[in-house]
Design an enzyme around this catalytic site. Sequence first.
Site, PDB file in Angstrom:
ATOM      1  N   GLY A  71       0.806  -1.212   0.000  1.00  0.00           N
ATOM      2  CA  GLY A  71       0.000   0.000   0.000  1.00  0.00           C
ATOM      3  C   GLY A  71       0.837   1.260   0.000  1.00  0.00           C
ATOM      4  CB  THR A  72       3.996   2.187   1.732  1.00  0.00           C
ATOM      5  OG1 THR A  72       3.500   2.096   3.064  1.00  0.00           O
ATOM      6  CG2 THR A  72       5.011   3.318   1.660  1.00  0.00           C
ATOM      7  CG  ASN A 140      -4.538   3.897   9.969  1.00  0.00           C
ATOM      8  OD1 ASN A 140      -4.881   4.968   9.494  1.00  0.00           O
ATOM      9  ND2 ASN A 140      -3.424   3.768  10.667  1.00  0.00           N
ATOM     10  CD  GLN A 168      -6.723  -0.655   8.059  1.00  0.00           C
ATOM     11  OE1 GLN A 168      -7.390  -1.635   8.398  1.00  0.00           O
ATOM     12  NE2 GLN A 168      -5.441  -0.549   8.363  1.00  0.00           N
ATOM     13  CB  SER A 188      -2.521  -3.240   1.500  1.00  0.00           C
ATOM     14  OG  SER A 188      -1.441  -3.922   2.082  1.00  0.00           O
ATOM     15  CB  ALA A 189      -2.039  -8.668  -0.297  1.00  0.00           C
ATOM     16  CG  HIS A 190      -0.353  -6.579   5.096  1.00  0.00           C
ATOM     17  ND1 HIS A 190      -0.332  -6.206   6.423  1.00  0.00           N
ATOM     18  CD2 HIS A 190      -0.053  -5.472   4.388  1.00  0.00           C
ATOM     19  CE1 HIS A 190      -0.016  -4.923   6.515  1.00  0.00           C
ATOM     20  NE2 HIS A 190       0.151  -4.458   5.298  1.00  0.00           N
ATOM     21  CB  THR A 226      11.017 -10.208 -12.348  1.00  0.00           C
ATOM     22  OG1 THR A 226      12.046 -10.156 -13.342  1.00  0.00           O
ATOM     23  CG2 THR A 226      10.330 -11.561 -12.376  1.00  0.00           C
ATOM     24  CB  CYS A 311       3.965   2.455   9.602  1.00  0.00           C
ATOM     25  SG  CYS A 311       3.341   1.406   8.285  1.00  0.00           S
TER      26      CYS A 311
END
Length: 369
Positions: A71-72, A140, A168, A188-190, A226, A311
């Site tokens: 995300g950053t 968040n 979020q 963001s995936a996580h 890649t 963060c």
Amino acid sequence: MADPVYLDHNATAPVRPEAARAVAEALAEVGNASSVHRFGRGARRRLEDAREAVAALVGARASQVIFTGGGTEANNLALRGLAGARPLVSAGEHDCVLRARDDAESIPLTADGRTDLDALQAMLADDARPAVVSIMLANNETGVLNDVARAAGIAHAAGALVHCDAVQAPGKIAVDVRDLGVDLLTLSAHKIGGPQGVGALVIPGEVSLTKLMGGGGQERGYRPGTENVAAAAGFGVAAEMAGRETLDHVAAWRDRLEREVRTMAPQAVIHGGDAPRLPTTSCIGLPGVNAETQVMALDLAGVAVSSGSACSSGKVHPSHVLKAMGLDEDAAGEAIRVSLGWTSREADVDRFLDAWGKLARRHAPEHAA
């Protein structure tokens, strides 16, 4: 001690087993997604399947999804990629948005934690330069939801572009980039049970960004190098699962948590509690007890919560979000965040209440006197 309880989903959600399997399966195969032989085509197929799934999560087309390293990076690509536009950034944004541009101007928050859209309108009217407005969908720290669609209408009427950090929100509330009306959207995936280190910038309109890196033509040239096929595969599976589930039931647990917190400690404050919020998030202030003390006491009791953004790990300091809502330094440093998610159970709330209640009683005003 009983098994530890994880109530910090807004920092990172536990990885879904299905997403972990997708990552492992991709890692077990060889192939560069840019190669034309069968191994390369297999890697490309995994990558594009993931892109389709991530796009579907927010009502976008696959061709509109750019995979990033998180995300950053996506937020920086959006804001730094529009270097010629005047950046207007909500004061409650994540640090990676607030610090993406040194020339960013701050849009104030209202006392309940929402971006002040009247102030935004005035800022746009006061300066005719082309602008980009960055406003998050869900905060968040407090879980407070912004009226992004209205903000987009105001911005577009003034000729500005709109970026939305939505990391979020998916998997907790429905998100559709078409309904939001934004020009750029970060994911963001996580945050949804995928792997860390992969995100996406969704570009639903005709927006041209300056590239941050030179190199090959991967990801439409915006993210050369890649591709991380394994991480993208995990992201795709997590997106499919998050898109199928609802966390509406968690809102009842969150509401019970807050009711019992107020009963145990009437002096406690629920920051943003009067605004529309995610069903999963509670920001609780305990006057006279700093956040670091609370986080450490709860951790010793086997309950993981946080203070502010992950963060700033290891640096517990007063929340800039709460200060932007009008709280003083002391009050902004007394808040913790409890965030539930896809693995949460009602028993987790019970564990929190038991541990937090003991903490509150130890620091009750009459006990301290």
